[in-house]
Design an enzyme around this catalytic site. Structure first.
Site, PDB file in Angstrom:
ATOM      1  N   ARG A 174       0.828  -1.217   0.000  1.00 49.20           N
ATOM      2  CA  ARG A 174       0.000   0.000   0.000  1.00 49.20           C
ATOM      3  C   ARG A 174       0.860   1.264   0.000  1.00 49.20           C
ATOM      4  O   ARG A 174       0.531   2.257   0.645  1.00 49.20           O
ATOM      5  CB  ARG A 174      -0.964   0.046   1.194  1.00 49.20           C
ATOM      6  CG  ARG A 174      -1.879  -1.120   1.313  1.00 49.20           C
ATOM      7  CD  ARG A 174      -2.912  -1.200   0.193  1.00 49.20           C
ATOM      8  NE  ARG A 174      -3.622  -2.448   0.332  1.00 49.20           N
ATOM      9  CZ  ARG A 174      -3.222  -3.587  -0.238  1.00 49.20           C
ATOM     10  NH1 ARG A 174      -2.166  -3.605  -1.054  1.00 49.20           N
ATOM     11  NH2 ARG A 174      -3.872  -4.695  -0.048  1.00 49.20           N
ATOM     12  N   SER A 227     -10.610  -0.073   4.216  1.00 47.55           N
ATOM     13  CA  SER A 227      -9.820  -0.352   5.424  1.00 47.55           C
ATOM     14  C   SER A 227      -9.140   0.927   5.893  1.00 47.55           C
ATOM     15  O   SER A 227      -8.435   1.586   5.130  1.00 47.55           O
ATOM     16  CB  SER A 227      -8.754  -1.401   5.127  1.00 47.55           C
ATOM     17  OG  SER A 227      -9.396  -2.628   4.859  1.00 47.55           O
ATOM     18  N   GLU A 298      -4.116   3.578   6.817  1.00 52.70           N
ATOM     19  CA  GLU A 298      -3.943   3.391   5.373  1.00 52.70           C
ATOM     20  C   GLU A 298      -4.581   4.581   4.641  1.00 52.70           C
ATOM     21  O   GLU A 298      -4.136   4.989   3.584  1.00 52.70           O
ATOM     22  CB  GLU A 298      -4.621   2.086   4.939  1.00 52.70           C
ATOM     23  CG  GLU A 298      -4.552   1.830   3.452  1.00 52.70           C
ATOM     24  CD  GLU A 298      -5.062   0.438   3.085  1.00 52.70           C
ATOM     25  OE1 GLU A 298      -4.780  -0.529   3.822  1.00 52.70           O
ATOM     26  OE2 GLU A 298      -5.748   0.332   2.063  1.00 52.70           O
TER      27      GLU A 298
HETATM   28  C1  FAD Z   1     -15.551  -0.127   0.090  1.00 44.94           C
HETATM   29  C2  FAD Z   1     -14.085   0.066  -0.127  1.00 44.94           C
HETATM   30  C3  FAD Z   1     -13.259  -1.025  -0.289  1.00 44.94           C
HETATM   31  C4  FAD Z   1     -11.896  -0.851  -0.487  1.00 44.94           C
HETATM   32  N1  FAD Z   1     -11.115  -1.953  -0.657  1.00 44.94           N
HETATM   33  C5  FAD Z   1      -9.784  -1.802  -0.893  1.00 44.94           C
HETATM   34  C6  FAD Z   1      -8.959  -2.946  -1.093  1.00 44.94           C
HETATM   35  O1  FAD Z   1      -9.396  -4.084  -1.075  1.00 44.94           O
HETATM   36  N2  FAD Z   1      -7.639  -2.736  -1.326  1.00 44.94           N
HETATM   37  C7  FAD Z   1      -7.094  -1.489  -1.366  1.00 44.94           C
HETATM   38  O2  FAD Z   1      -5.898  -1.365  -1.605  1.00 44.94           O
HETATM   39  N3  FAD Z   1      -7.862  -0.396  -1.170  1.00 44.94           N
HETATM   40  C8  FAD Z   1      -9.184  -0.512  -0.941  1.00 44.94           C
HETATM   41  N4  FAD Z   1      -9.958   0.597  -0.742  1.00 44.94           N
HETATM   42  C9  FAD Z   1      -9.330   1.927  -0.696  1.00 44.94           C
HETATM   43  C10 FAD Z   1      -9.317   2.675  -2.033  1.00 44.94           C
HETATM   44  O3  FAD Z   1     -10.397   2.280  -2.864  1.00 44.94           O
HETATM   45  C11 FAD Z   1      -7.998   2.487  -2.783  1.00 44.94           C
HETATM   46  O4  FAD Z   1      -6.900   2.958  -2.046  1.00 44.94           O
HETATM   47  C12 FAD Z   1      -8.042   3.202  -4.149  1.00 44.94           C
HETATM   48  O5  FAD Z   1      -6.980   2.771  -4.948  1.00 44.94           O
HETATM   49  C13 FAD Z   1      -7.995   4.718  -4.013  1.00 44.94           C
HETATM   50  O6  FAD Z   1      -8.277   5.278  -5.280  1.00 44.94           O
HETATM   51  P1  FAD Z   1      -8.972   6.712  -5.383  1.00 44.94           P
HETATM   52  O7  FAD Z   1      -9.026   7.081  -6.814  1.00 44.94           O
HETATM   53  O8  FAD Z   1     -10.250   6.734  -4.648  1.00 44.94           O
HETATM   54  O9  FAD Z   1      -7.885   7.599  -4.634  1.00 44.94           O
HETATM   55  P2  FAD Z   1      -8.173   8.810  -3.639  1.00 44.94           P
HETATM   56  O10 FAD Z   1      -8.786   8.305  -2.385  1.00 44.94           O
HETATM   57  O11 FAD Z   1      -8.857   9.902  -4.358  1.00 44.94           O
HETATM   58  O12 FAD Z   1      -6.669   9.245  -3.316  1.00 44.94           O
HETATM   59  C14 FAD Z   1      -5.823   8.383  -2.573  1.00 44.94           C
HETATM   60  C15 FAD Z   1      -4.399   8.903  -2.716  1.00 44.94           C
HETATM   61  O13 FAD Z   1      -3.975   8.733  -4.058  1.00 44.94           O
HETATM   62  C16 FAD Z   1      -3.571   9.986  -4.612  1.00 44.94           C
HETATM   63  N5  FAD Z   1      -3.975   9.985  -6.027  1.00 44.94           N
HETATM   64  C17 FAD Z   1      -5.201   9.709  -6.540  1.00 44.94           C
HETATM   65  N6  FAD Z   1      -5.163   9.790  -7.879  1.00 44.94           N
HETATM   66  C18 FAD Z   1      -3.894  10.130  -8.219  1.00 44.94           C
HETATM   67  C19 FAD Z   1      -3.230  10.377  -9.457  1.00 44.94           C
HETATM   68  N7  FAD Z   1      -3.869  10.292 -10.634  1.00 44.94           N
HETATM   69  N8  FAD Z   1      -1.915  10.715  -9.418  1.00 44.94           N
HETATM   70  C20 FAD Z   1      -1.254  10.810  -8.241  1.00 44.94           C
HETATM   71  N9  FAD Z   1      -1.835  10.607  -7.037  1.00 44.94           N
HETATM   72  C21 FAD Z   1      -3.131  10.259  -7.035  1.00 44.94           C
HETATM   73  C22 FAD Z   1      -4.310  11.025  -3.798  1.00 44.94           C
HETATM   74  O14 FAD Z   1      -3.639  12.279  -3.842  1.00 44.94           O
HETATM   75  C23 FAD Z   1      -4.272  10.388  -2.414  1.00 44.94           C
HETATM   76  O15 FAD Z   1      -3.029  10.615  -1.792  1.00 44.94           O
HETATM   77  C24 FAD Z   1     -11.334   0.459  -0.528  1.00 44.94           C
HETATM   78  C25 FAD Z   1     -12.165   1.563  -0.374  1.00 44.94           C
HETATM   79  C26 FAD Z   1     -13.536   1.376  -0.184  1.00 44.94           C
HETATM   80  C27 FAD Z   1     -14.417   2.592  -0.033  1.00 44.94           C
END
Ligand code: FAD
Length: 311
Positions: A174, A227, A298
């Site tokens: 992560r 998480s 996380e």
């Molecule tokens: C119901 C649920 C289940 C989940 N299950 C998992 C799981 O099984 N495994 C897991 O790893 N995660 C899980 N997550 C967490 C999350 O979905 C992941 O971390 C996901 O990859 C985040 O993507 P996001 O676009 O929402 O990022 P955001 O939440 O918008 O951003 C997260 C971070 O990434 C950065 N970021 C986003 N886009 C970019 C970009 N284009 N360039 C540079 N930086 C960027 C942001 O600045 C921030 O620091 C879950 C979340 C939910 C709500």
């Protein structure tokens, strides 16, 4: 109310620029403050043009789908760029799977399955963007984003694109960093993946199973950010939190889920970010005291606490 605004230097831009823009509905926790400035780019070139106009000292925060993000109630200073794009593209290119960073990860899982690839199924349960999956090295059920990355495209603060290989980064659980440990520079704008060939029907069936498993074990009908804590080596954060009797514990509108102890939910959609952050701190302190384990969050926390404005 989002205010449209088009200063002279931005006249060539095609995206949407807003000031004092609420961010709660751009996070899956549905909580938190506002952005000084919010930009939703029209496309990749528009994003580059916009970033190129930003003064060097302007703080920039990127949001994908906000599914791993807590925005504090006092909001985010500087410019927030929203990368999620409903029309974002996936394609097969020279044997690789290409994805725009703004594509939702579950769409890539389905695209890969339909195009005879295996092992992309894990992305179906991660409700963020590909950019967020790259930034977090998102993963589950044994799969991890960067294991399949061949190269990424990154937009620098100078408005120029560069291409990087996985070897250019230090990639961990992560976590993704520059080789020197600094946060990755720039914005991920695209990625090319290599997934092993597989049976399309079997991959689609695995996606169905995986989603059913998630519905059964995660509080998906209530706003949450997945998480909250990383799993410590050899253990599960959810098990530790549950063993400390914290399931159902609430602060303000934020509550430790009864269904999955590593999830904090906002059931009535009235939690303040401060409630969620206090609950994170409380859970961490109790688990440290009773189980002797220091859980590391996380979720990413951005912005200022209410009443504090960092200028
Ligand atoms: C119901 C649920 C289940 C989940 N299950 C998992 C799981 O099984 N495994 C897991 O790893 N995660 C899980 N997550 C967490 C999350 O979905 C992941 O971390 C996901 O990859 C985040 O993507 P996001 O676009 O929402 O990022 P955001 O939440 O918008 O951003 C997260 C971070 O990434 C950065 N970021 C986003 N886009 C970019 C970009 N284009 N360039 C540079 N930086 C960027 C942001 O600045 C921030 O620091 C879950 C979340 C939910 C709500």
């Amino acid at each position: 109310m989002m205010m449209m605004h088009e200063p002279l230097s931005h006249t060539a831009l095609r995206g949407t620029l807003a000031h004092d823009a609420p961010l709660a509905h751009h996070t899956t926790w549905r909580a938190g403050g506002r952005a000084d400035t919010l930009y939703v780019p029209a496309d990749r070139d528009d994003l580059a043009a916009f970033v190129g106009t930003l003064p060097a000292g302007e703080p920039v925060t990127v949001i994908g789908l906000g599914s791993n993000l807590l925005v504090r109630d006092g909001g985010v200073r500087g410019t927030v760029i929203l990368m999620h794009k409903p029309g974002a593209m996936a394609a097969v290119q020279h044997g690789l799977i290409y994805a725009d960073a703004g594509l939702a990860s579950p769409k890539l899982a389905r695209f890969a399955a339909l195009h005879g690839c295996s092992e992309a199924e894990f992305l179906a349960g991660i409700p963020g963007t590909i950019g967020g999956a790259l930034a977090m090295n998102a993963g589950c059920y044994g799969g991890e984003t960067w294991r399949y990355v061949v190269r990424v495209e990154v937009l620098g603060r100078n408005g120029r694109f560069v291409v990087h290989a996985p070897g250019d980064y230090a990639i961990g659980y992560r976590n993704v960093a520059e080789r020197d440990g600094a946060s990755p520079a720039g914005i991920f704008t695209a990625a090319w993946f290599r997934f092993p060939p597989g049976d399309s029907a079997a991959a689609r069936a695995r996606i169905k199973d995986l989603l059913a498993r998630r519905i059964a074990t995660q509080p998906l009908s209530q706003p949450n950010a997945g998480s909250v804590f990383r799993n410590p080596p050899g253990d599960h954060a959810a098990r530790l939190i549950e063993s400390c009797g914290l399931k159902g514990f609430a602060i303000g509108g934020a509550r430790v889920s009864e269904k999955h102890a590593n999830f904090i939910v906002n059931p009535a959609r009235d939690a303040r970010a401060a409630d969620i952050e206090s609950l994170i701190a409380h859970v961490r302190a109790v688990v440290r005291e009773r189980a002797g384990v220091d859980l590391e969050p996380e979720v990413r926390i951005v912005g200022d606490a209410e009443g504090i404005v960092s200028r």
